[in-house]
Design a protein around this motif. Structure first.
Motif, PDB file in Angstrom:
ATOM      1  N   LYS A 156       0.817  -1.217   0.000  1.00  0.00           N
ATOM      2  CA  LYS A 156       0.000   0.000   0.000  1.00  0.00           C
ATOM      3  C   LYS A 156       0.852   1.269   0.000  1.00  0.00           C
ATOM      4  N   ARG A 157       2.158   1.093   0.163  1.00  0.00           N
ATOM      5  CA  ARG A 157       3.028   2.259   0.244  1.00  0.00           C
ATOM      6  C   ARG A 157       3.145   2.964  -1.104  1.00  0.00           C
ATOM      7  N   VAL A 158       3.296   4.279  -1.040  1.00  0.00           N
ATOM      8  CA  VAL A 158       3.441   5.073  -2.260  1.00  0.00           C
ATOM      9  C   VAL A 158       4.860   4.894  -2.795  1.00  0.00           C
ATOM     10  N   PRO A 159       5.022   4.567  -4.083  1.00  0.00           N
ATOM     11  CA  PRO A 159       6.372   4.440  -4.659  1.00  0.00           C
ATOM     12  C   PRO A 159       7.162   5.737  -4.501  1.00  0.00           C
ATOM     13  N   PHE A 160       8.464   5.609  -4.414  1.00  0.00           N
ATOM     14  CA  PHE A 160       9.347   6.743  -4.149  1.00  0.00           C
ATOM     15  C   PHE A 160       9.099   7.896  -5.118  1.00  0.00           C
ATOM     16  N   GLU A 161       9.030   7.577  -6.406  1.00  0.00           N
ATOM     17  CA  GLU A 161       8.898   8.622  -7.424  1.00  0.00           C
ATOM     18  C   GLU A 161       7.549   9.339  -7.346  1.00  0.00           C
ATOM     19  N   GLN A 162       6.534   8.650  -6.800  1.00  0.00           N
ATOM     20  CA  GLN A 162       5.192   9.238  -6.735  1.00  0.00           C
ATOM     21  C   GLN A 162       4.861   9.806  -5.354  1.00  0.00           C
ATOM     22  N   SER A 163       5.785   9.693  -4.437  1.00  0.00           N
ATOM     23  CA  SER A 163       5.524  10.107  -3.063  1.00  0.00           C
ATOM     24  C   SER A 163       5.443  11.626  -2.935  1.00  0.00           C
ATOM     25  N   SER A 164       4.313  12.098  -2.461  1.00  0.00           N
ATOM     26  CA  SER A 164       4.166  13.542  -2.211  1.00  0.00           C
ATOM     27  C   SER A 164       5.152  14.000  -1.146  1.00  0.00           C
TER      28      SER A 164
END
Length: 425
Positions: free
Chosen positions: A183-191
């Motif tokens: 469920k974690r946000v991928p690094f590149e897409q992390s706000s």
């Protein structure tokens, strides 16, 4: 008097509920951090003392709260930062049934604010900032309110260094609440990553930004970048207790126990009474013994227990280091000391349900793996589950019961029926 107090902008009117926070942990964190940091950024010290005063009040320690506020007042460099301090003063005196002095502080605030036809932007920003940071520090239940506060401020001042940093930190903590890896946000897409990088351009001397970016990199298996950020953070803030602890914990995750111990022993020289540092040192010695394949190494175990005992003495109200000390006693087969420590912890009056759940699980482990008392262990795992799914310990209690059930097909402890009863609720 109460109506006048309700109009003040301070911790007492920001709806910070004590049921939502771990007051003991907050008290020790801020007490220790304030004892170490000498070159504070901005109004960090004054704000920290304001926050600590409120925590002391919530714990019923109003005399100690006043001491913190006196120190906060000394740390004020002009009238504006004192607005929250004076508001807190008024409320503490009110709670101590001393409305005469409370009124003095209300009048001081009226005098400061009355000097301007409209409140200056600097004053509004100072109060808004302290409020937002208080939300972020108090409890995970207030992360959203912190984010909203910083976000609102950014609408008026999009390039402000502090607002951007606070907003990035809020997003970091909110994303950190998601424990499931899928469920974690991928690094590149992390706000959070995007905002942390932006904050770093505006606030390049902030070591904690590097720490949080390093942790984000580490979670996304970008280890080389993670190490780079952690090293920078340590170089930038060698005397910052929080930075040192974060870096040491990162090194521990990387199984670099000697490096972590070096960092921790250095900061221990500056913070010899930090229970958290002693606790981390003990943890690293224990993992170092595992790494060496010599978990019963007497020298390492002795160091581990020494620092565990020191940390426990310095912070007797924090249960987890105390439980770990009991387990260390068990490792050296001093079962009498271990049982006594478990007994002392169970008798604490301020145990939170999650703490009690952890106690049952770990005391169950002690009975199962050290004393060979399966029946006693089962009882404690069941007691832990009865407290409901309030922490990860609930699942661990259930898993222990399933393991015992697999080894005992006859189910003499009625484990299956007990676990099934939770599915019906």
């Amino acid at each position: 008097m109460l109506e006048e107090l309700k109009k003040l902008d301070c911790h007492f009117t920001w709806d910070l509920q004590k049921e939502d926070a771990d007051l003991n942990l907050l008290e020790i964190k801020f007490t220790e951090s304030l004892s170490v940091q000498s070159t504070d950024r901005g109004n960090f010290r004054q704000r920290g003392l304001n926050f600590l005063a409120y925590i002391k009040h919530l714990k019923g320690l109003n005399d100690k709260a006043l001491e913190c506020l006196e120190r906060a007042k000394e740390a004020c460099n002009d009238h504006f930062p004192c607005v929250v301090t004076y508001g807190n003063f008024a409320w503490v005196h009110h709670h101590m049934a001393n409305d005469v002095i409370a009124k003095v502080y209300v009048e001081k605030l009226a005098e400061i604010l009355g000097a301007f036809p409209t409140p200056p932007a600097k004053l509004l920003n100072e109060v808004q900032s302290e409020k937002a940071w208080s939300f972020l520090r108090f409890s995970k239940k207030y992360y959203c309110r912190a984010k909203e506060s910083f976000q609102k401020a950014l609408q008026n001042e999009p390039e402000d260094r502090e607002w951007n940093t606070g907003y990035a930190f809020s997003l970091f903590h909110l994303e950190g609440l998601e424990v499931r890896e899928d469920k974690r946000v991928p690094f590149e897409q992390s706000s959070a990553v995007i905002e942390l990088k932006r904050a770093l351009t505006l606030d390049p001397d902030n070591a904690m930004i590097h720490v949080y970016l390093g942790l984000k990199c580490h979670k996304n298996r970008r280890n080389a970048e993670a190490w780079g950020h952690m090293r920078k953070a340590l170089c930038m803030a060698p005397n910052d207790l929080s930075v040192n602890l974060h870096v040491a914990k990162f090194m521990k995750k990387e199984q670099c126990y000697d490096m972590a111990l070096e960092v921790l022993h250095k900061i221990l020289e500056k913070a010899p009474d930090s229970s958290r540092v002693h606790h981390e040192i003990a943890n690293n010695y224990r993992w170092k013994a595992w790494q060496l394949g010599d978990i019963h190494n007497p020298e390492i175990l002795s160091l581990c227990i020494h620092h565990s005992e020191k940390g426990a003495r310095l912070n007797p109200s924090f249960i987890y280091p105390q439980i770990e000390l009991a387990l260390r006693y068990a490792e050296i087969k001093d079962y009498a000391k271990a049982k006594q420590k478990f007994k002392e912890l169970f008798e604490l009056t301020n145990l939170q349900p999650a703490d009690l759940q952890a106690w049952h699980r770990l005391y169950g482990d002690f009975n199962l793996y050290r004393l060979g008392s399966e029946a006693t262990a089962v009882n404690h795992y069941k007691e832990g589950m009865v407290l409901q799914n309030i922490s990860t310990e609930w699942r661990m209690c259930r898993n222990r019961l399933y393991k015992i059930l697999r080894n005992n097909r006859k189910d003499v402890y009625q484990i299956q029926e007990f676990i099934n009863s939770f599915a019906k609720k």
